[in-house]
Design a protein around this motif. Structure first.
Motif: not given
Length: 345
Positions: A138-150
């Protein structure tokens, strides 16, 4: 046509309480430095006037939106059909509500939705994210890290999206699986099969590893991959009976799969538990107590997992950017499991 009464203002609360506007603002926004008698006067004035803070203005002061995104990496047809998600959402909702935070639910129907979710999170609409039911690619974790969201994850992060500092909450999937299989061995069962969950999820992999910890020499034909659904459990059970008609026990990776397996066993004329003993995993009462016979299973506290995910995220948000914010913060919390004996094994 009746006129709508004007909303009470911060100034009106200040006048009622006999304090400054700045004092009211500090009390309403949770600031420090206000003596307790004044805090009580302000709160009393707020209640008497029915004052509701303007969220946009409050966010400018607190830098918080009091909203948390819950991201479930599954389509809505799966989310609303599986009681697991309802239990986890209930735990999350209870904890967020207790801290006056809003829950924003985001589902992913497919990979096209991932960029949409990432854009929403990066847009400053929420303070943090709770993410679960991830798949290994799943690419979601990488995308979420990129969004800078805790973020706090539900379930142990897999190799493709795990990071050393990822915060997560999980159950002892491997230990629970071992306990289930040892129970079946203790009943004298020798041809013990395993219906797995979707093996692109760490919970299913851990439960398969727990099965293999006890049944290291198991016939490979006794392991059938499934998908955590009742239909998947039915398909897997039919395949097992075709492959190994002498199977005398089944450990299913969740209660829904076990319920499907029980239906197939009953239709094939196998008695449970006399001919085939069955154990599930989850202890979701709407499922486990309604099967025929009632299901022996491994209990994990799904609702508490949700509450703890929310609690960890809110704790981190409250700490903000303090230098000691990660000093005693656990990266992963594993909750214990328990064997619940009913009639199926």
């Amino acid at each position: 046509m009746t006129e709508t009464a004007p909303r009470p203002t911060l100034e009106a609360v200040a006048a009622r309480a006999g304090v400054s506007r700045a004092t009211v603002s500090r009390v309403v926004n949770g600031g420090d430095g206000v003596r307790e008698p004044l805090v009580q006067r302000v709160r009393r004035a707020v209640e008497e006037l029915g004052y509701v803070p303007n969220q946009a203005a409050r966010s400018l002061v607190t830098k918080r939106h009091d909203a948390v995104a819950v991201v479930i990496a599954e389509p809505e047809t799966r989310v609303f059909a599986d009681p697991f998600f309802a239990l986890q959402l209930r735990g999350i909702s209870k904890e967020l509500t207790a801290h006056d935070n809003q829950l924003v639910l985001l589902l992913t129907e497919g990979r096209d939705d991932h960029a949409r979710v990432a854009r929403y999170l990066a847009g400053g609409h929420v303070d943090g994210a709770l993410v679960f039911s991830l798949h290994l690619d799943d690419p979601l974790p990488g995308l979420i890290r990129g969004a800078g969201v805790p973020t706090v994850f539900g379930g142990r992060p897999g190799w493709s999206h795990g990071t050393p500092d990822a915060v997560y909450v999980d159950s002892d999937n491997r230990g629970g699986a071992r306990e289930a299989v040892r129970h079946l061995v203790g009943l004298g069962r020798r041809r013990i099969a395993h219906i797995t969950g979707a093996l692109d999820q760490t919970s299913a992999v851990d439960r398969l590893d727990g099965f293999r910890d006890v049944m290291a020499d198991a016939d490979p034909l006794l392991i059938v991959e499934s998908d955590f659904t009742p239909a998947g459990g039915e398909r897997a059970m039919r395949e097992l009976l075709d492959r190994c008609p002498d199977v005398d026990a089944v450990f299913a990776a969740n209660d829904l799969s076990a319920s499907g397996a029980l239906r197939v066993l009953r239709a094939s004329g196998r008695r449970v538990p006399e001919d085939v003993a069955v154990i599930g995993f989850d202890d979701m009462l709407p499922v486990a107590e309604q099967t025929d016979p009632p299901l022996t299973t491994i209990r994990q506290d799904i609702e508490e997992m949700g509450r703890l995910m929310a609690r960890l995220l809110l704790r981190d948000l409250d700490r903000g950017n303090r230098d000691d914010s990660a000093a005693d913060a656990p990266s992963g919390v594993i909750l214990p499991t328990m064997l619940i004996r009913r009639a199926s094994a």
